[in-house]
Scaffold this motif. Structure first.
Motif: not given
Length: 204
Positions: A49-50, A53-54, A110, A113
């Protein structure tokens, strides 16, 4: 072709992130692999999921078991805070003290990450020339080839000739895009060359 190997315990979090960010930021002549000593069944959902996001999709990535071949053919290795369980990799090794994201909150994942990406960018911005020029892994591979060859050709070829031949032939595989079977191929080619009266590798 050079290979950077990222290793953590389960290959489901940090090392997967690092490989993905390296693939994003590094040039095409240096490839990345990642693996774990005890691979999980899937990338941790919070990590997937994290990374989504990118703009990086890890949902189809599968954790891989660290193999002897991976260890032997890595030109540079990064271990991710695996402590006493970190595997031996016969090349230049860095250890990044980054916590395991498993089971952590979204904000914590996050942060992890972003820490991984920061370390990867530092690697790609400041140490690519060192990775390209480092011959530690090559020398380790050469040392693994020599004992059987020296035993077989004792009294027929000098130790210097055997080393020079194996070194030259092993160097032919530096740009190999896939490292599978490189050691066995190099061993067979070196044996064949040393068995002939005129070994081409010694003439080059």
């Amino acid at each position: 072709m050079k290979y950077v190997l990222f290793v953590c315990t389960h290959n489901a979090g940090r090392s997967q992130m690092a490989q993905a960010f390296f693939e994003r930021h590094a040039p095409s002549d240096i490839r990345a692999e990642s693996a774990g000593q005890e691979p999980a069944r899937a990338v941790w959902p919070e990590v997937a999921d994290a990374m989504a996001e990118v703009g990086i999709d890890l949902r189809d990535r599968r954790p891989r078991k660290l193999t002897v071949e991976m260890q032997l053919h890595a030109d540079w290795a990064i271990t991710l805070a695996c402590g006493a369980t970190c595997p031996y990799v016969p090349t230049t090794v860095e250890d990044w003290d980054i916590p395991d994201p498993k089971g952590r909150s979204v904000d914590e994942v996050r942060s992890i990450r972003d820490a991984v990406e920061s370390r990867v960018k530092d690697l790609t911005e400041h140490r690519l020339d060192a990775i390209r020029s480092d011959r530690t892994a090559h020398q380790q591979r050469l040392e693994r080839l020599l004992p059987d060859l020296v035993a077989e050709f004792a009294g027929v070829r000098s130790d210097g000739e055997i080393r020079a031949c194996a070194d030259a032939i092993l160097s032919d595989y530096q740009e190999a895009p896939v490292r599978s079977f490189v050691m066995s191929l190099a061993h067979r080619r070196t044996r064949d060359c040393l068995s002939r009266e005129h070994c081409e590798a010694l003439a080059s």
